[in-house]
Design a protein around this motif. Structure first.
Motif, PDB file in Angstrom:
ATOM      1  N   ALA A  24     -40.811   0.013  24.418  1.00 38.71           N
ATOM      2  CA  ALA A  24     -40.995  -0.748  25.656  1.00 38.71           C
ATOM      3  C   ALA A  24     -40.205  -0.122  26.801  1.00 38.71           C
ATOM      4  CB  ALA A  24     -40.571  -2.204  25.442  1.00 38.71           C
ATOM      5  N   ALA A  25     -38.973   0.312  26.520  1.00 39.12           N
ATOM      6  CA  ALA A  25     -38.161   0.945  27.556  1.00 39.12           C
ATOM      7  C   ALA A  25     -38.804   2.247  28.028  1.00 39.12           C
ATOM      8  CB  ALA A  25     -36.753   1.212  27.025  1.00 39.12           C
ATOM      9  N   GLN A  26     -39.358   3.019  27.109  1.00 34.02           N
ATOM     10  CA  GLN A  26     -40.018   4.266  27.487  1.00 34.02           C
ATOM     11  C   GLN A  26     -41.273   4.003  28.307  1.00 34.02           C
ATOM     12  OE1 GLN A  26     -40.471   5.997  23.589  1.00 34.02           O
ATOM     13  NE2 GLN A  26     -38.528   7.131  23.721  1.00 34.02           N
ATOM     14  N   ALA A  27     -42.015   2.951  27.959  1.00 32.54           N
ATOM     15  CA  ALA A  27     -43.181   2.579  28.759  1.00 32.54           C
ATOM     16  C   ALA A  27     -42.758   2.151  30.157  1.00 32.54           C
ATOM     17  CB  ALA A  27     -43.947   1.447  28.064  1.00 32.54           C
ATOM     18  N   LEU A  50     -30.754   2.557  29.774  1.00 24.87           N
ATOM     19  CA  LEU A  50     -29.822   1.725  29.013  1.00 24.87           C
ATOM     20  C   LEU A  50     -30.563   0.850  28.003  1.00 24.87           C
ATOM     21  CD1 LEU A  50     -27.478   0.776  31.958  1.00 24.87           C
ATOM     22  CD2 LEU A  50     -26.726   1.905  29.860  1.00 24.87           C
ATOM     23  N   ARG A  51     -31.724   0.334  28.393  1.00 24.76           N
ATOM     24  CA  ARG A  51     -32.532  -0.437  27.449  1.00 24.76           C
ATOM     25  C   ARG A  51     -32.935   0.454  26.259  1.00 24.76           C
ATOM     26  NH1 ARG A  51     -30.996  -4.983  29.563  1.00 24.76           N
ATOM     27  NH2 ARG A  51     -32.216  -5.875  31.257  1.00 24.76           N
ATOM     28  N   GLU A  52     -33.329   1.670  26.567  1.00 23.97           N
ATOM     29  CA  GLU A  52     -33.711   2.589  25.500  1.00 23.97           C
ATOM     30  C   GLU A  52     -32.510   2.908  24.606  1.00 23.97           C
ATOM     31  OE1 GLU A  52     -35.470   7.110  24.894  1.00 23.97           O
ATOM     32  OE2 GLU A  52     -35.648   6.154  26.857  1.00 23.97           O
ATOM     33  N   ALA A  53     -31.358   3.129  25.228  1.00 25.24           N
ATOM     34  CA  ALA A  53     -30.149   3.424  24.449  1.00 25.24           C
ATOM     35  C   ALA A  53     -29.835   2.281  23.489  1.00 25.24           C
ATOM     36  CB  ALA A  53     -28.968   3.663  25.387  1.00 25.24           C
ATOM     37  N   GLY A  54     -30.018   1.052  23.938  1.00 25.51           N
ATOM     38  CA  GLY A  54     -29.773  -0.090  23.063  1.00 25.51           C
ATOM     39  C   GLY A  54     -30.687  -0.095  21.856  1.00 25.51           C
ATOM     40  N   HIS A  65     -40.629  -3.834  35.401  1.00 19.08           N
ATOM     41  CA  HIS A  65     -39.745  -4.978  35.201  1.00 19.08           C
ATOM     42  C   HIS A  65     -40.103  -5.699  33.900  1.00 19.08           C
ATOM     43  CE1 HIS A  65     -37.814  -8.843  37.081  1.00 19.08           C
ATOM     44  NE2 HIS A  65     -37.167  -8.405  36.017  1.00 19.08           N
ATOM     45  N   ALA A  66     -41.404  -5.918  33.675  1.00 22.59           N
ATOM     46  CA  ALA A  66     -41.830  -6.603  32.459  1.00 22.59           C
ATOM     47  C   ALA A  66     -41.420  -5.816  31.216  1.00 22.59           C
ATOM     48  CB  ALA A  66     -43.342  -6.815  32.481  1.00 22.59           C
ATOM     49  N   MET A  70     -38.982  -6.877  28.155  1.00 20.03           N
ATOM     50  CA  MET A  70     -39.533  -6.850  26.799  1.00 20.03           C
ATOM     51  C   MET A  70     -38.664  -5.990  25.877  1.00 20.03           C
ATOM     52  SD  MET A  70     -43.560  -6.595  27.830  1.00 20.03           S
ATOM     53  CE  MET A  70     -44.320  -6.851  26.225  1.00 20.03           C
ATOM     54  N   ALA A  71     -38.125  -4.898  26.407  1.00 18.30           N
ATOM     55  CA  ALA A  71     -37.222  -4.061  25.619  1.00 18.30           C
ATOM     56  C   ALA A  71     -35.949  -4.825  25.269  1.00 18.30           C
ATOM     57  CB  ALA A  71     -36.881  -2.784  26.395  1.00 18.30           C
TER      58      ALA A  71
END
Length: 431
Positions: free
Chosen positions: A258-261, A280-284, A237-238, A242-243
């Motif tokens: 951060a998304a990958q972590a 989705l965070r990673e895609a962004g 969640h954190a 952060m991502a």
């Protein structure tokens, strides 16, 4: 004294029928709206009821459940009598009870504004950090968890701006409780999880109100709490938040990492929806780096995981993440890649799909739609959507949404000869 194991609530489980926990939670939320209640019910809450962890619901949930199953009592639904659950000793020692929570919740909502709610929030849910008990018990852990839910409910209704300052007080108290130690290891685990989630919630209020440095600090505090406690769910969640923050701060590579972590932390949790959100965070982040191929690959993973459906392991905080949020996050990717017409299609679907109860998200998705339309060459439609956002901002206080709408207004200035655009610009300037 050793804790007694929970007895599963088989009666309640039978009442759920063939609905998944997430589907049944949605039914509970709809029933609450029918009678004017507000509950943050999700799959995790249903799981806690069915496992027997929640032996008797608070007063708000009691009214909702009795509305859903007319003619039945709490006992008919498999719950224990309230007096048997609490006991006289618990009433003497606990600084916070479910009844107090219900009274506070009503005070928040009856106030009619986020400012009134915020003025009460920090001094009631958890009290004063200077008066924390020498050892925290179950009632204190429950108070931390309830503070998280109340902040999320208020944010969904009103946005972050008026809540952030007052929400910091429960956070200080939660960490004071954590520092005091707990009577049992299970209670300490709950306090770690609750304090970490509260740090993320307060961080989000800072994030949404444009206080990025404060948000970064709170998210880092939550991440540290997760790692101390060995809580993979809290860690995921954190990293997710952060991502998100890194993307908004213009640090797309940090957003990707951060998304990958977060994905690594979430891998063993059994929640496809959480993996979808992290994709989705990673895609962004990839979109911010103008890496279309990597962005599309991450979007494909997000859709694949989302299609697996809700699961009992979905975290409580993910109750906001449905098809509308997926569409919104995808729209931001296409906007970052310069495909504003495509982004507008996704933003429109997000706004259409969103439950009107979540006023902040409706305003956000509509603001995204207005901005995409303005940049896609549809100024009149953009002005209409912008006007709708202005209507919603009488109820919602969000610096992020206001900033987005200001950008849309600037993009529409060259089209001010249009009567609809001119009217929107005049109204926006007045606001």
């Amino acid at each position: 004294m050793a804790a007694f194991p929970h007895s599963p609530n088989q009666t309640f489980r039978r009442l759920r029928g063939r609905n998944s926990p997430a589907e049944f939670a949605a039914m509970v939320r709809r029933a609450a709206k029918e009678i004017g209640e507000t509950v943050s019910c999700d799959a995790r809450y249903i799981g806690r009821v069915e496992s027997g962890e929640i032996r008797c619901p608070n007063y708000a949930y009691e009214r909702v459940f009795l509305h859903m199953f007319p003619g039945r009592t709490l006992a008919d639904l498999g719950f224990s009598p309230r007096e048997a659950v609490r006991g006289r000793s618990a009433q003497r020692s606990a600084p916070f009870t479910h009844k107090e929570s219900d009274v506070l919740r009503r005070a928040f909502m009856a106030g009619g504004s986020a400012t009134v709610a915020a003025a009460t929030l920090g001094f009631t849910l958890l009290g004063d950090a200077r008066r924390t008990p020498s050892r925290a018990g179950e009632s204190e852990a429950a108070a931390v968890e309830e503070a998280v839910r109340q902040i999320r409910l208020l944010d969904d209704r009103h946005g972050a701006d008026a809540l952030y300052r007052k929400a910091a007080e429960p956070l200080r108290t939660a960490y004071a409780l954590l520092d005091a130690g707990a009577t049992r290891q299970s209670t300490e685990d709950r306090l770690h999880a609750g304090a970490g989630e509260l740090a993320i919630s307060v961080g989000w209020l800072a994030h949404d109100s444009g206080r990025f440095d404060d948000a970064r600090s709170h998210y880092a505090e939550a991440l540290a709490t997760a790692r101390v406690a060995g809580d993979a769910g809290l860690e995921a969640h954190a990293f997710s938040n952060m991502a998100f923050l890194a993307r908004d701060c213009g640090r797309p590579r940090e957003s990707v990492r951060a998304a990958q972590a977060g994905r690594r932390a979430a891998r063993s949790l059994g929640s496809p929806r959480l993996l979808s959100l992290l994709a989705l965070r990673e895609a962004g982040g990839w979109a911010g780096l103008a890496d279309r191929k990597a962005c599309e690959e991450a979007l494909a993973r997000a859709h694949t995981e989302f299609s697996r459906g809700a699961a009992a392991a979905d975290p409580e905080w993910m109750s906001f993440f449905g098809e509308a949020e997926l569409e919104s996050l995808e729209s931001r990717c296409w906007a970052a890649l310069g495909e504003h017409a495509r982004a507008a299609r996704h933003a429109r679907r997000a706004a259409d799909l969103q439950d009107p109860h979540f006023a902040r998200n409706v305003a956000l998705y509509t603001a995204e739609l207005a901005d995409d339309l303005a940049r896609a060459g549809a100024p009149d439609e953009a002005a209409w959507a912008g006007g709708r956002v202005l209507d919603l901002l009488t109820e919602v206080q969000s610096t992020r949404i206001r900033s987005m709408l200001s950008g849309t207004a600037r993009a529409l200035v060259p089209h001010q000869r249009s009567p609809r655009v001119a009217a929107f610009l005049a109204r926006h300037a007045a606001v």
